[in-house]
Write a protein that holds these residues in place. Structure first.
Motif, PDB file in Angstrom:
ATOM      1  N   ARG A 211       0.977  -1.215  -0.094  1.00 20.85           N
ATOM      2  CA  ARG A 211       0.005   0.198   0.125  1.00 20.85           C
ATOM      3  C   ARG A 211       0.922   1.208  -0.077  1.00 20.85           C
ATOM      4  O   ARG A 211       1.894   1.473   0.840  1.00 20.85           O
ATOM      5  N   CYS A 212       0.581   2.237  -0.820  1.00 20.56           N
ATOM      6  CA  CYS A 212       1.714   3.235  -0.940  1.00 20.56           C
ATOM      7  C   CYS A 212       0.977   4.490  -1.047  1.00 20.56           C
ATOM      8  O   CYS A 212      -0.418   4.514  -1.489  1.00 20.56           O
ATOM      9  N   ARG A 213       1.668   5.733  -1.087  1.00 14.76           N
ATOM     10  CA  ARG A 213       1.148   7.060  -1.544  1.00 14.76           C
ATOM     11  C   ARG A 213       2.249   8.035  -1.705  1.00 14.76           C
ATOM     12  O   ARG A 213       3.670   7.795  -1.226  1.00 14.76           O
ATOM     13  N   VAL A 214       1.765   8.848  -2.672  1.00 14.65           N
ATOM     14  CA  VAL A 214       2.840   9.892  -3.296  1.00 14.65           C
ATOM     15  C   VAL A 214       2.714  11.116  -2.421  1.00 14.65           C
ATOM     16  O   VAL A 214       1.649  11.497  -1.815  1.00 14.65           O
ATOM     17  N   THR A 215       3.925  11.321  -1.781  1.00 16.10           N
ATOM     18  CA  THR A 215       4.120  12.822  -1.113  1.00 16.10           C
ATOM     19  C   THR A 215       4.789  13.871  -1.813  1.00 16.10           C
ATOM     20  O   THR A 215       5.645  13.758  -2.530  1.00 16.10           O
ATOM     21  N   GLY A 216       4.358  15.050  -1.446  1.00 17.49           N
ATOM     22  CA  GLY A 216       4.971  16.368  -1.975  1.00 17.49           C
ATOM     23  C   GLY A 216       4.646  16.294  -3.501  1.00 17.49           C
ATOM     24  O   GLY A 216       5.262  17.058  -4.091  1.00 17.49           O
ATOM     25  N   ALA A 217       3.526  15.889  -4.091  1.00 17.11           N
ATOM     26  CA  ALA A 217       3.177  16.048  -5.503  1.00 17.11           C
ATOM     27  C   ALA A 217       2.897  17.336  -5.856  1.00 17.11           C
ATOM     28  O   ALA A 217       1.958  18.114  -5.126  1.00 17.11           O
ATOM     29  N   THR A 218       3.350  17.600  -7.024  1.00 16.15           N
ATOM     30  CA  THR A 218       2.967  19.111  -7.630  1.00 16.15           C
ATOM     31  C   THR A 218       2.369  18.985  -8.837  1.00 16.15           C
ATOM     32  O   THR A 218       1.885  20.032  -9.369  1.00 16.15           O
ATOM     33  N   SER A 219       2.212  17.907  -9.421  1.00 20.10           N
ATOM     34  CA  SER A 219       1.888  17.600 -10.790  1.00 20.10           C
ATOM     35  C   SER A 219       0.354  16.747 -10.702  1.00 20.10           C
ATOM     36  O   SER A 219       0.160  16.193  -9.995  1.00 20.10           O
ATOM     37  N   THR A 220      -0.334  16.792 -11.759  1.00 10.31           N
ATOM     38  CA  THR A 220      -1.495  16.174 -11.731  1.00 10.31           C
ATOM     39  C   THR A 220      -1.574  15.498 -13.010  1.00 10.31           C
ATOM     40  O   THR A 220      -2.777  15.090 -13.598  1.00 10.31           O
ATOM     41  N   ALA A 221      -0.328  15.489 -13.743  1.00  9.53           N
ATOM     42  CA  ALA A 221      -0.167  14.901 -14.959  1.00  9.53           C
ATOM     43  C   ALA A 221      -0.627  13.157 -14.449  1.00  9.53           C
ATOM     44  O   ALA A 221      -0.158  12.478 -13.925  1.00  9.53           O
TER      45      ALA A 221
END
Length: 311
Positions: A211-221
């Motif tokens: 189970r994972c998650r992205v942190t510090g994301a700035t893009s919505t691509a």
């Protein structure tokens, strides 16, 4: 309780190398504690190789029911956008920092110590690296699916986002994350780790879920659907471009790559997470849908530059 786990661990060491395959260990993994319902300090379910199995058994290590044993609530493998994350590649949870306070862990996956130039011409079996030396280590990969429900993860939406050449090798292994990787849904994403050995034994594969998650994301691509990789060592222009699936081979069903003959070194071809199948090392920055991510940013820069020019 500690004494019981310690005795079990000693017994496992005495069992030899038959169980000494490898997995990537982290608190965000499925089957961290095994499938008994207890907290098994010497757990090794996920290290089992996958070979000639129906899809329901090899997919995300289904043969042991691992998808029914998720990580503890709130535990995720965190993927910092544009940075790196670390896992421990080992043959047993007891040989990582996740058990016994790391007492039985070393720089190597099996808890032992070896020379930095470790080389066994007939194949290294302890730890079971399926390689003769560092240069022959086939490569490992992480993939991500933007599905919070593991039952909705498919080969097409599980896309490789990071590759590490010359692994598995040491226990502590770090992977790079694309800067444009978007945030996960509220319930998080699912990730998988996999590798295919480069000869040295049974031509199997390994796959496990996180189970994972992205942190510090700035893009919505958005990440594009993955396409099957192909063997392209002899013709790089034929490599699958953009988002790629993980590789599934030598199973009863569900294979997405086939190889035959010899590679450039004269050895039997074996799919691998490296340039032979079109994977660059590090973050896979070409996995985003057309018109998004880097392309979108480049277009914005071009527009700003044009606006500033005089005619």
């Amino acid at each position: 309780m500690f004494a019981r786990h310690l005795l079990a661990f000693v017994a496992l060491l005495q069992a030899g190398t038959t169980l000494a395959h490898l997995a990537a260990w982290h608190d965000g993994m499925y089957c961290r504690n095994g499938t008994s319902g207890a907290d098994e300090a010497n757990e090794y379910t996920t290290v089992k190789p996958l070979y000639q199995l129906p899809k329901k058994d090899w997919w995300l290590h289904g043969l042991d029911g691992c998808t029914r044993f998720p990580p503890a609530p709130g535990k995720f493998l965190e993927l910092p956008a544009g940075k790196e994350f670390t896992v421990e590649i080992a043959s047993n949870r007891g040989k990582t920092s996740l058990s016994f306070n790391g007492r039985f862990a070393s720089n190597w996956p099996d808890g032992n110590n070896y020379p930095e130039d470790y080389n066994v011409p007939s194949c290294i079996t302890s730890p079971n690296l399926h390689a003769q030396n560092y240069s022959q280590a086939a490569g490992t990969a992480f993939a991500i699916s933007y599905q919070s429900d593991i039952e909705r993860v498919t080969p097409e939406n599980l896309v490789v986002f990071s590759v590490k050449y010359h692994t598995p090798w040491k226990r502590i292994t770090t992977y790079s994350v694309p800067a444009a990787l978007p945030a996960c849904p509220e319930g998080g994403c699912h990730c998988a780790w996999a590798w295919i050995p480069n000869g040295c034994g049974q031509p199997n594969m390994y796959q496990q879920a996180f189970r994972c998650r992205v942190t510090g994301a700035t893009s919505t691509a958005p990440v594009a659907p993955g396409k099957p990789p192909v063997w392209c060592e002899d013709n790089p222009s034929a490599c699958t471009k953009g988002a790629k699936q993980m590789m599934y081979w030598n199973q009863q069903e569900g294979n997405n790559i086939w190889v035959q003959g010899l590679d450039k070194s004269g050895s039997p071809k074996s799919p691998a997470y490296n340039s032979k199948c079109g994977f660059s090392e590090g973050a896979q920055n070409d996995i985003f849908a057309t018109g998004s991510g880097k392309e979108r940013r480049c277009a914005a820069k071009t527009k700003r530059g044009s606006a500033g020019r005089r005619t």
